[in-house]
Design a protein around this motif. Structure first.
Motif, PDB file in Angstrom:
ATOM      1  N   GLN A  37     120.937   2.755 -25.663  1.00 39.08           N
ATOM      2  CA  GLN A  37     121.298   2.233 -24.335  1.00 39.08           C
ATOM      3  C   GLN A  37     122.678   2.735 -23.906  1.00 39.08           C
ATOM      4  O   GLN A  37     123.541   1.953 -23.468  1.00 39.08           O
ATOM      5  CB  GLN A  37     121.273   0.693 -24.351  1.00 39.08           C
ATOM      6  N   GLY A  39     125.465   4.014 -21.780  1.00 38.27           N
ATOM      7  CA  GLY A  39     125.796   3.974 -20.352  1.00 38.27           C
ATOM      8  C   GLY A  39     124.928   2.958 -19.612  1.00 38.27           C
ATOM      9  O   GLY A  39     123.964   2.402 -20.165  1.00 38.27           O
ATOM     10  N   SER A  40     125.252   2.725 -18.357  1.00 33.97           N
ATOM     11  CA  SER A  40     124.414   1.853 -17.531  1.00 33.97           C
ATOM     12  C   SER A  40     123.056   2.539 -17.349  1.00 33.97           C
ATOM     13  O   SER A  40     122.928   3.744 -17.560  1.00 33.97           O
ATOM     14  CB  SER A  40     125.064   1.632 -16.169  1.00 33.97           C
ATOM     15  N   ASP A  41     122.065   1.751 -16.952  1.00 30.19           N
ATOM     16  CA  ASP A  41     120.740   2.348 -16.748  1.00 30.19           C
ATOM     17  C   ASP A  41     120.822   3.477 -15.723  1.00 30.19           C
ATOM     18  O   ASP A  41     120.205   4.534 -15.875  1.00 30.19           O
ATOM     19  CB  ASP A  41     119.729   1.288 -16.275  1.00 30.19           C
ATOM     20  N   ARG A  44     122.644   6.559 -17.283  1.00 33.70           N
ATOM     21  CA  ARG A  44     121.817   7.201 -18.305  1.00 33.70           C
ATOM     22  C   ARG A  44     120.680   7.997 -17.670  1.00 33.70           C
ATOM     23  O   ARG A  44     120.406   9.129 -18.050  1.00 33.70           O
ATOM     24  CB  ARG A  44     121.276   6.127 -19.263  1.00 33.70           C
ATOM     25  N   SER A 121     127.310  -0.922 -26.366  1.00 31.29           N
ATOM     26  CA  SER A 121     126.345   0.135 -26.645  1.00 31.29           C
ATOM     27  C   SER A 121     127.024   1.490 -26.860  1.00 31.29           C
ATOM     28  O   SER A 121     126.557   2.297 -27.663  1.00 31.29           O
ATOM     29  CB  SER A 121     125.288   0.206 -25.543  1.00 31.29           C
TER      30      SER A 121
HETATM   31 MG    MG Z   1     123.380  -0.602 -20.941  1.00 32.59          MG
END
Ligand code: MG
Ligand code: 3E9
Ligand code: MG
Ligand code: MG
Ligand code: MG
Length: 365
Positions: A37, A39-41, A44, A121
């Motif tokens: 996971q 980085g942020s969704d 990523r 993460s």
């Molecule tokens: Mg995340």
């Protein structure tokens, strides 16, 4: 949007190459980024469109596949830090807080068993990277990797102070900062690991070897500044780039600054080739492999830089070259008048700066 700069074909004397398993490496990194996971969704998803696995496969075209995969994951992780924290996040304008966060991450890299950042993460991803660096590298290489990470982190804190103030550094400062803030130095230990060798101590710390390494960093980051100018200058945020630095310092138009940056990188590219050639006779097999690795890193960054969606930005296309030049724009052996790096030109005796020579008298390594 007004049209951006048209970047012409640039000079490269190095042939292209890519690891045959590049698609497997792409797939591996996509799975790794999901698993950790990173980085942020949103970030990523964006990073996974940038062909980072292909980039790693170009940097290590003949490397051991697990190290190519490690490099690929690590570069994605670096972009998560560089984009997510430094360039797009609030920390990028708070150098003091950024320094604290990066020091904690660095501790995780040095001591993955330390009970720190257990809910983070990026730290989880870094713990995994650290274990793999230790598996594929010697203790000395693992330590060098950690120290290089510290250099990179230190330089992005400097960069953050300019971002906070909205200031553009002088060319002298930018050049020094850019030797580190492009995260090139953290890749060098992986060049060795990818081929399972270690540079002998008596060569590693020679000024010639460090200079060649720094020249590679210069060329790679100046090239990045050419290829990423479109992406960087279109954003509404602060950006730092050699073209912008040259515009500010010398009162140049963007096109003039582009031409100047190209001359600068051509001068360094030529010096890099000449220095490497002049050392070939005395270099150990490991050092020769290392020089080749620097070349692959330079060329791989070029091939990836002109083709990755990160820089071509298909939704707002950049004018990037689709080919390379066989000859430099300038090759007169004149040093760059930049204090931090002008000493590179002193490594070659004066007349031989211009004419490559097989019998160049170099001090014994
Ligand atoms: Mg995340
Ligand atoms: C590069 O500068 C930032 C690094 C964190 C990129 C990670 C890539 C490597 C370690 C390999 C070196 C390759 C380069 C320099 C692309 P910058 O200008 O923030 O990168 P950007 O992609 O945003 O132009
Ligand atoms: Mg950056
Ligand atoms: Mg960036
Ligand atoms: Mg850039």
């Amino acid at each position: 949007n007004e049209p951006g700069l048209i970047v012409p074909p640039i000079y490269t004397p190095i042939p292209p190459a890519i690891h045959p398993r590049y698609q497997a490496v792409e797939a591996h990194t996509a799975a790794w980024a999901e698993a950790f996971q990173v980085g942020s969704d949103e970030l990523r998803t964006r990073l996974l469109r940038h062909s980072i696995g292909t980039f790693a496969a170009r940097i290590l075209p003949a490397g051991q596949e697990p190290v190519v995969a490690l490099l690929s994951d690590f570069v994605l992780w670096l972009f998560a830090v560089d984009d997510g924290f430094c360039e797009e996040g609030a920390l990028g304008r708070r150098p003091g807080d950024l320094a604290g966060v990066l020091h904690r991450l660095l501790r995780v890299a040095q001591n993955p068993e330390a009970p720190m950042l257990l809910d983070d993460s990026l730290a989880d991803g870094l713990r995994d990277l650290t274990r793999r660096v230790s598996r594929h590298g010697t203790a000395g290489q693992a330590a060098a990797w950690c120290n290089a990470l510290r250099e990179y982190f230190f330089s992005v804190v400097w960069e953050a102070s300019h971002r906070r103030e909205g200031t553009v550094p002088s060319l002298a400062d930018y050049t020094l900062m850019r030797l580190y803030d492009g995260a090139t130095t953290v890749v060098y230990p992986l060049l060795e690991m990818g081929h399972g060798y270690e540079l002998p101590m008596h060569e590693r710390d020679q000024p010639y070897v460090r200079a060649a390494t720094e020249m590679a960093s210069f060329v790679i980051t100046w090239d990045n500044d050419l290829f990423s100018h479109h992406k960087e200058s279109r954003g509404d945020g602060y950006y730092l780039n050699a073209i912008r630095v040259l515009q500010e310092e010398r009162g140049l138009t963007p096109d003039q600054a582009l031409a100047t940056a190209i001359e600068q990188r051509d001068r360094v590219m030529c010096l890099f080739m000449r220095l490497q050639e002049s050392l070939a006779d005395q270099a150990s097999p490991q050092l020769r492999t290392y020089f080749q690795g620097l070349g692959s890193f330079i060329r791989g960054s070029q091939d990836w830089g002109v083709s990755s969606h990160r820089y071509t930005t298909p939704e707002d296309p950049a004018s990037l070259p689709t080919s390379f030049r066989q000859t430099p724009v300038v090759d007169d052996g004149e040093p760059l008048e930049i204090p931090a790096v002008s000493w590179w030109w002193n490594l070659l005796p004066d007349p031989q700066r211009r004419v490559p020579s097989a019998r160049m008298p170099m001090p014994a390594l």
